[in-house]
Design an enzyme around this catalytic site. Structure first.
Site, PDB file in Angstrom:
ATOM      1  N   LYS A 177      50.301  71.908  26.968  1.00 15.01           N
ATOM      2  CA  LYS A 177      49.541  72.961  26.285  1.00 15.01           C
ATOM      3  C   LYS A 177      49.803  74.303  26.957  1.00 15.01           C
ATOM      4  CE  LYS A 177      45.716  75.233  26.644  1.00 15.01           C
ATOM      5  NZ  LYS A 177      46.149  76.430  25.959  1.00 15.01           N
ATOM      6  N   GLU A 252      46.613  74.557  40.467  1.00 16.76           N
ATOM      7  CA  GLU A 252      47.128  75.761  41.127  1.00 16.76           C
ATOM      8  C   GLU A 252      46.357  76.932  40.540  1.00 16.76           C
ATOM      9  OE1 GLU A 252      48.935  76.056  43.647  1.00 16.76           O
ATOM     10  OE2 GLU A 252      49.728  74.029  43.765  1.00 16.76           O
ATOM     11  N   CYS A 286      50.124  85.042  41.006  1.00 15.33           N
ATOM     12  CA  CYS A 286      49.111  84.434  41.874  1.00 15.33           C
ATOM     13  C   CYS A 286      49.458  84.691  43.338  1.00 15.33           C
ATOM     14  CB  CYS A 286      49.009  82.949  41.593  1.00 15.33           C
ATOM     15  SG  CYS A 286      50.608  82.145  41.621  1.00 15.33           S
ATOM     16  N   GLU A 385      39.856  88.144  42.962  1.00 17.80           N
ATOM     17  CA  GLU A 385      41.182  88.272  42.347  1.00 17.80           C
ATOM     18  C   GLU A 385      41.081  89.203  41.135  1.00 17.80           C
ATOM     19  OE1 GLU A 385      43.063  85.122  39.929  1.00 17.80           O
ATOM     20  OE2 GLU A 385      44.782  85.321  41.268  1.00 17.80           O
TER      21      GLU A 385
HETATM   22  P1  NAD Z   1      43.150  80.621  32.514  1.00 21.54           P
HETATM   23  O1  NAD Z   1      42.411  79.783  33.508  1.00 21.54           O
HETATM   24  O2  NAD Z   1      42.385  81.513  31.635  1.00 21.54           O
HETATM   25  O3  NAD Z   1      43.998  79.678  31.530  1.00 21.54           O
HETATM   26  C1  NAD Z   1      44.936  78.746  32.036  1.00 21.54           C
HETATM   27  C2  NAD Z   1      45.151  77.674  30.983  1.00 21.54           C
HETATM   28  O4  NAD Z   1      43.952  76.913  30.841  1.00 21.54           O
HETATM   29  C3  NAD Z   1      45.487  78.228  29.588  1.00 21.54           C
HETATM   30  O5  NAD Z   1      46.458  77.413  28.991  1.00 21.54           O
HETATM   31  C4  NAD Z   1      44.153  78.103  28.880  1.00 21.54           C
HETATM   32  O6  NAD Z   1      44.273  78.006  27.486  1.00 21.54           O
HETATM   33  C5  NAD Z   1      43.619  76.811  29.474  1.00 21.54           C
HETATM   34  N1  NAD Z   1      42.156  76.654  29.334  1.00 21.54           N
HETATM   35  C6  NAD Z   1      41.221  77.635  29.277  1.00 21.54           C
HETATM   36  N2  NAD Z   1      39.999  77.088  29.123  1.00 21.54           N
HETATM   37  C7  NAD Z   1      40.160  75.745  29.109  1.00 21.54           C
HETATM   38  C8  NAD Z   1      39.267  74.651  28.970  1.00 21.54           C
HETATM   39  N3  NAD Z   1      37.958  74.825  28.832  1.00 21.54           N
HETATM   40  N4  NAD Z   1      39.766  73.409  28.997  1.00 21.54           N
HETATM   41  C9  NAD Z   1      41.101  73.206  29.150  1.00 21.54           C
HETATM   42  N5  NAD Z   1      42.003  74.204  29.256  1.00 21.54           N
HETATM   43  C10 NAD Z   1      41.535  75.472  29.254  1.00 21.54           C
HETATM   44  O7  NAD Z   1      44.259  81.412  33.361  1.00 21.54           O
HETATM   45  P2  NAD Z   1      45.284  82.537  32.825  1.00 21.54           P
HETATM   46  O8  NAD Z   1      44.492  83.779  32.574  1.00 21.54           O
HETATM   47  O9  NAD Z   1      46.150  81.989  31.761  1.00 21.54           O
HETATM   48  O10 NAD Z   1      46.227  82.749  34.097  1.00 21.54           O
HETATM   49  C11 NAD Z   1      45.933  83.617  35.147  1.00 21.54           C
HETATM   50  C12 NAD Z   1      45.421  82.841  36.349  1.00 21.54           C
HETATM   51  O11 NAD Z   1      46.389  81.873  36.728  1.00 21.54           O
HETATM   52  C13 NAD Z   1      45.221  83.699  37.584  1.00 21.54           C
HETATM   53  O12 NAD Z   1      43.994  83.355  38.206  1.00 21.54           O
HETATM   54  C14 NAD Z   1      46.383  83.330  38.485  1.00 21.54           C
HETATM   55  O13 NAD Z   1      46.159  83.519  39.856  1.00 21.54           O
HETATM   56  C15 NAD Z   1      46.579  81.900  38.135  1.00 21.54           C
HETATM   57  N6  NAD Z   1      47.932  81.445  38.478  1.00 21.54           N
HETATM   58  C16 NAD Z   1      48.088  80.609  39.548  1.00 21.54           C
HETATM   59  C17 NAD Z   1      49.344  80.185  39.918  1.00 21.54           C
HETATM   60  C18 NAD Z   1      49.516  79.244  41.076  1.00 21.54           C
HETATM   61  O14 NAD Z   1      50.523  78.564  41.130  1.00 21.54           O
HETATM   62  N7  NAD Z   1      48.569  79.168  42.019  1.00 21.54           N
HETATM   63  C19 NAD Z   1      50.462  80.606  39.206  1.00 21.54           C
HETATM   64  C20 NAD Z   1      50.280  81.467  38.134  1.00 21.54           C
HETATM   65  C21 NAD Z   1      49.001  81.872  37.765  1.00 21.54           C
END
Ligand code: NAD
Length: 483
Positions: A177, A252, A286, A385
């Site tokens: 997804k 992550e 991140c 963050e």
């Molecule tokens: P997000 O948490 O909003 O979404 C991530 C994913 O989760 C998306 O596909 C989203 O549709 C899904 N999602 C959202 N709500 C959900 C639910 N209730 N149930 C299941 N899935 C759900 O994050 P984002 O805004 O897409 O990405 C930014 C974040 O990602 C930042 O906090 C960043 O630090 C982090 N990030 C971490 C890494 C790492 O490797 N540590 C790498 C890249 C990004």
């Protein structure tokens, strides 16, 4: 863009668009009037169909030969690399990453598949003598089963690749997804995988919202493991459901990564490391540095030089080769950046430069990198963050204070130091509690063949990438046999 509506990929076929609910428009953040692609939004029902397909394909794929898996993964990697420019342009159009960086991301995705093509062939397993007489022991690894991949928007092709490639290499089937903001790269990757020779059902992509598609994945009893990358908030939610279901989970999440600069640092290098790590990729990494911890003797010179260097950065269309900093991904993230700038000013930090929305005809989400000084450790801009190009500078007296400040965070992904002192570099590498340590390098920018991940609020579960990925994507079995 054509009028075609793209759709999810289930059991070896792209589903008919009318089967899904509603249309998702993927807009270009450099030019929000431009629709990059249209997608049929999937729902929970389609997700269950994808999970059923992955489950049905699971047994046979788990028994497939390592050579078959290696050949397929290698083919996928070859096509990604061969189409790097086209895929990077698509990525830049949907996410706003500048093409130079998008090319790096596409290369990383292609190389991940090639790396795990080799890993699929790597001999694995151990034989032991028992402590009892005439008993032999085999320790083997087996696929986990159906893996749910939930990915964020900021690395639209590399993160899906570095999750999917090891999952497939070690014999798992997948329901993927992608984030709703970046379905085009996910779809392009799916299209490549669809033509790679994988049996139907082994890889499925479901394009839709987290609250329906993501939720169905999390709660299905037929999903054996979830690998998630995204925000800490969503990660905690994912972990909660995984704990209730006792299902394997890998998270992550966010970061608030420190970069220490000591008095003895090479000033030119420190400027490049700080500006690159904090502002490139529009700070949407991140691993970006968002806390700059600087000793007294170099503080003023460093701040002045960072400001000077940042003023030279060209902010513009991600497709323009002259652009250094592309747009913020969407209006929500832009508002979050602006709101944190207001919070920082209200908290009493000094905004040295940037932090503004830059008006433009196309209404692109351009935001000027922000530099705050006079920051106190309790300030929200220093602790939370922001996920944008906002750098908070903390002044300290010496290395000990700098080290303590770097450690004072609920996160623990990446941490850096710029110094010419072997003693401090060594101390930092040994004692920092972050998962990835950078000496005289930006906190962002990592290799694909070694482990990736952090601690505390940044990561949970086994490491991703490199040979370590095997830990999450396989189960260990211990077999005893009487001789
Ligand atoms: P997000 O948490 O909003 O979404 C991530 C994913 O989760 C998306 O596909 C989203 O549709 C899904 N999602 C959202 N709500 C959900 C639910 N209730 N149930 C299941 N899935 C759900 O994050 P984002 O805004 O897409 O990405 C930014 C974040 O990602 C930042 O906090 C960043 O630090 C982090 N990030 C971490 C890494 C790492 O490797 N540590 C790498 C890249 C990004």
């Amino acid at each position: 863009m054509t009028d075609t509506i793209k759709s999810s990929f289930i059991n070896g076929e792209f589903v008919a668009a009318h089967e899904a609910g509603g249309v998702l428009e993927n807009l270009n953040p450099s030019n929000p009037g431009e629709v990059v692609d249209r997608f049929a939004r999937a729902d929970a029902e389609l997700t269950h169909r994808a999970i059923a397909a992955a489950k049905a394909a699971s047994r046979e794929w788990a028994r497939s030969t390592p050579q078959l898996r290696a050949d397929i993964l290698d083919r996928i990697g070859t096509e990604i690399l061969a189409r790097r420019e086209e895929l990077a342009t698509l990525l830049a159009r949907e996410e706003g990453k500048v093409v130079r960086e998008a090319l790096g991301e596409v290369d990383r995705a292609g190389r991940s598949f090639k790396f795990y093509a080799q890993e699929a062939l790597r001999a694995n397993g151990e034989k032991y003598d028992s402590v009892r007489e005439n008993v032999g022991i085999d320790v083997t690894t087996q696929p986990v089963g159906v893996v749910g991949i939930i990915s964020p928007w900021n690395f639209p092709i590399a993160i899906p690749a570095w999750k999917a490639a090891p999952a497939l290499a070690f014999g798992n089937t997948i329901v993927f997804k992608p984030a709703e903001l970046v379905p085009s790269s996910a779809w392009a990757l799916t299209d490549i995988i669809a033509r790679s020779g994988l049996p139907a059902g082994v890889f499925n992509t479901v394009i839709g919202p987290g609250r329906t598609v993501g939720d169905a994945l999390l709660r299905s009893p037929d999903v054996d493991a979830i690998t998630f990358t995204g925000s800490e908030k969503t990660g905690r939610h994912v972990a909660g459901i995984a704990a209730e279901r006792l299902v394997r989970v890998q998270l992550e999440m966010g970061g608030k990564n420190p970069l220490i600069v000591l008095d003895d640092a090479d000033l030119d290098l420190a400027v490049e490391v700080a500006v690159q790590g904090s502002f490139y990729s529009t700070g949407q990494r991140c691993t970006a540095s968002s806390r700059l911890i600087v000793t007294d003797g170099i503080h003023d010179r460093l701040v002045e030089r960072i400001a000077e260097r940042t003023r030279q950065l060209r902010i513009g269309d991600a497709l323009d080769p002259a652009t250094d900093i592309g747009p913020v991904v969407d209006p929500g993230q832009l508002e979050q950046n602006l709101s944190y700038v207001r919070i920082g000013v209200d908290e009493g930090a000094k905004l040295v430069l940037g932090g503004q929305y830059l008006e433009n005809d196309r209404k692109a989400y351009h935001f000027s990198p922000a530099l705050f000084t006079d920051v106190q450790p309790g300030m929200r801009i220093y602790r939370e963050e922001i996920f944008g190009p906002v750098l908070s500078v903390l002044r300290v007296r010496n290395y000990d204070e700098a080290f303590a400040a770097a450690e004072d965070t609920p996160f623990g992904l990446s941490a850096g130091i710029v110094t010419t002192s072997l003693k401090y570099a060594e101390h930092f590498k040994r004692n920092s509690s972050a998962g990835m340590i950078m000496v005289n390098l930006p906190t962002a920018g990592v290799d694909y063949h070694v482990p990736f991940g952090g601690n505390r609020g940044s990561s949970l579960g086994p490491r991703e990438q490199g040979t370590y990925a095997r830990q999450f994507f396989t189960r260990v079995k211990t077999s005893y046999q009487l001789a």
